[in-house]
Design a protein around this motif. Sequence first.
Motif: not given
Length: 988
Positions: A610, A612, A742, A745-746, A845, A888-890
Amino acid sequence: MTDRIAAEYGAAIRDFKATMQRFTEEAACGRRYVLVTKLKEWLRSKVRPDSNLTHVGCLLRGAYHGRSKKQPGLPVDLEQFQSDDNCRLVMFSILLELDRGALVDRFQRQNIVDAQLPINLQSLQEKLETLHISDAEELAAKFNDLQWRFCAAKLDLNMSWDHKREMTIPIHNKEKINSKGGTATLWQIEVREEFVSDRLRQAVLSSRYGDPPDACYQFALKTFEEGNRDLYVNEKDAFVALQKKPGIIQYLGEYEHKEIRRASTRTNGLRTGAEEEEVKTTYNILLEFGERDLDEHFAGQLPPVLHTEVEAFWKELFAVAGAVEVMHNLKTNIDGEVEEYYGWHADIKPDNILSVQGRFKLADPGFAMFVEKGPELPKEFVLGGTETYGAPERHPGRRDHRNAVPQTIDIWSLGCVFSMAATWVVLGYQGIQQFNKLREKAIKGLVQEQRLHPHLQGSYLSLDLGDYFHNGRQVLSDVISWHDFLRSHLRKTDQITGKVLEVVDQKMLLPSSDRINAENLCTALNRILASNQAETKPSIPKTIMEALLEVDEEAPSSIIPSGSLSTTNTIQFVTNSHNHKTRKSKLPGLPLMKTTHRSEYLKSALAQISEPNPPSPFHIYPIETLPVRSEFSGLHVSSPEFPEWRQSKEIGQPGASRMSVSTFAKPPGKSTITSQNVFQAREEIEKRQNKGFIGKTRKDDLLTRHFGNRDIVRFLLLTAKLEIFKRFANVSKKFLVDNAETMKDFWYEATYLLETLVMKARGQDENGIDLSFTGGPVQVENKKQESEFKKAMKKPQAMPKDGVRPDIRKQLGNIFAKYLQDLDRRRVNPYMSEPRNLTLIIFTDGIWAGVPHKGDIDSQIVSFVRDLQNKIGNLKHRPVGLEFVQFGDDARATERLRQLDNNLKSNNIPDIIDTEPSTGNVNKMLLGSFVEEYDDEGDDDEAVPNTPPLNTSVPGASTRSHASQSWEHNPYPDRYSSSSREYPRIYR
């Protein structure tokens, strides 16, 4: 006035009697004892919330209501009466039970205080005679009998006591585990926390479970009867010598006790119905509790299948070889003087290998022997042992079986254990049963041959029917053939078991003079692990791993102790059904079984997938990325292939995540905090779960130390936003989940993390937790079980949907406003319970697509904190804390959260905010917003490189899409609505 006080006293006495009954329990031995800590708390508590009168004050006033009016007040100082140094609450309670409460001041003059109890009967009689009490002798006898109920023994670390017959051992629950060969009985016991000393609590933190004030500790207790005192002394001495050695079950203390037992009388062999008491001395050893032995592990779990599962199992079992090496070459250090000994365990078998918190440890050194080291390899005569796993030279059918034997008898026994373990790895528990049958048939054939041709054996050897691995001289040929059979049926993923069998055949199950010693055995086993780590690891798709993990998580920890039907009985019931439909209908009810080491491996692999930038979408990370168990160091072979920790990935390194994420334990000395990722936390939780008769999960000790009276309060899962609001008085507790698109996916990761945090925080919230979502009707109210929250997260109405973009400000505003509203209510009504501290954990996120002007969120927080300062004052101790957990990794979202964490101080706002990635430290997620050392972890991180500039524009109110929105249930709409313009901005 006197009549009123007498009436109040009568009511107070009735209340006291009822409280005494509530706080009196029956020990496992049948005696009764009082929970003194709870009783003292009740005595010191107020009679009514609106009164300053305590229960003890009311009882004292009533006890002396008949005093002359010329003697105002009380003859005792109430403050000193209940102080810790000269407390008299227990003494007073005993007198109240005897209806002699008015004598408390006279007892006090004789310095009869709680700290002096239990007081010697003769001394008590002498003291009472000086008081000129008419029935002094009778009162002394009654006081003496009753005082023992208030003076139950307290278990302490390394205790070595002889308890009097009157002493009660406060064992709350007791269940027999087994009888050890008729020489001793092993019990699983449960003891209330107040009867466990602080030192002992620290030694067995993981055995604690339940919530205060009902928290308990779980132990194993080995009890020897009077005729086996020598065996008891031998085992006690062995445990003392092996104390704190790796891979050995932990010894906690010992005591002798004269127990009073009741037995039915008999006349001419017939029971008369009458009972008589008999006093029996027992000898007891207190040990850490093992959830199951190796036999039960084989029966209760499926064998490993995946490459890393196989390696993890053998690595754990090899730790037992390290424990044997410790015993064979024992070193003791007394005041700097080191002494060395040769040792024998003499009874290694699956029954004596216990799983403690998931780690195998060697137990029961009841037949252990130690001799001082000399120049020659030793031989000693040892007693006891088990025939099945005993070496040929110890077989009772041999004429020389009473001769002295070398230490390598333990190597033979361990080889037999490895043989059984290899059978289970390849064929499962049914394979073990088949292997047992094979050996029994082989021995039966040898016995028949011996009877037919007695001259072949001569007088040297006589075999009897039974189950063992040898023919009296050497290993059975059928055992060697069985090992060949296992090798030919190894899984492709198993590169270890075959090599273990080679060591067993070529180095362990040999004549005594040819066997490998323990030190060289550990070296050989380490080589096996090192060579396996060099092998290429097969890949598994993520979807398959998730499916395997989900089924394994649904399976109970063990099917052996629970339920009335075992797996075998259930299957037999199904197969015996004559009707085809009946058989089919029973199949779904068959119990699931866990696969050994599967959960910990898959969780670690999924966590790294998981990240990035994983090296490959389906790459399986090998188990060497997991920290090595400390017990394995007992093998005394250091190797760079077995690191004790993994270094954190730093930003800018290949494969590094957006923040410095410490996936595994940090090197010692670099941090004082405890670091766990979600999967390590989950593994620890599962190991904390009680596997025995009590059926409760132990409380997380780290959280207990930090939370105290603090509410875990709200997890706000945004964009999977989750809130736990542990309420005070009439305020509800909630998880609030903002199911924005958003987070789609998580969602699996968020669900798993939510479930883990609820499990980890279990016991910190007495009243249960609520869960609600920003969209949809799904709700959970006042629940404590994580399954309820997992179920809610999986409901279609709760899951993220395309186009759904909730505004986080609305939910934050409602939570902030509700908290401030309750502070206002407390000011108006001082008798209302004061709101407890609030910890708000926000899963997000950080994209916040539903908020057009992201700075409004910061302004909203600043405004809330300033209002809080106005109402409370100093926020130094962080009565409210906010923890942002990012999924996530935004990059922009990461930088926004980082600045939110670091820049509040520039607005003169106390540091109540912390951030952590979802793959980071679970303890930091729970504690970072209010425990400084956790908050400071990772605060030195640099800004994320190549981060797009944040939107710092301040559009007018007319351009805001939510300006006219009215928020329901907001008591402070002017301050916390999105249309307000008074927020100070952080981002400029």
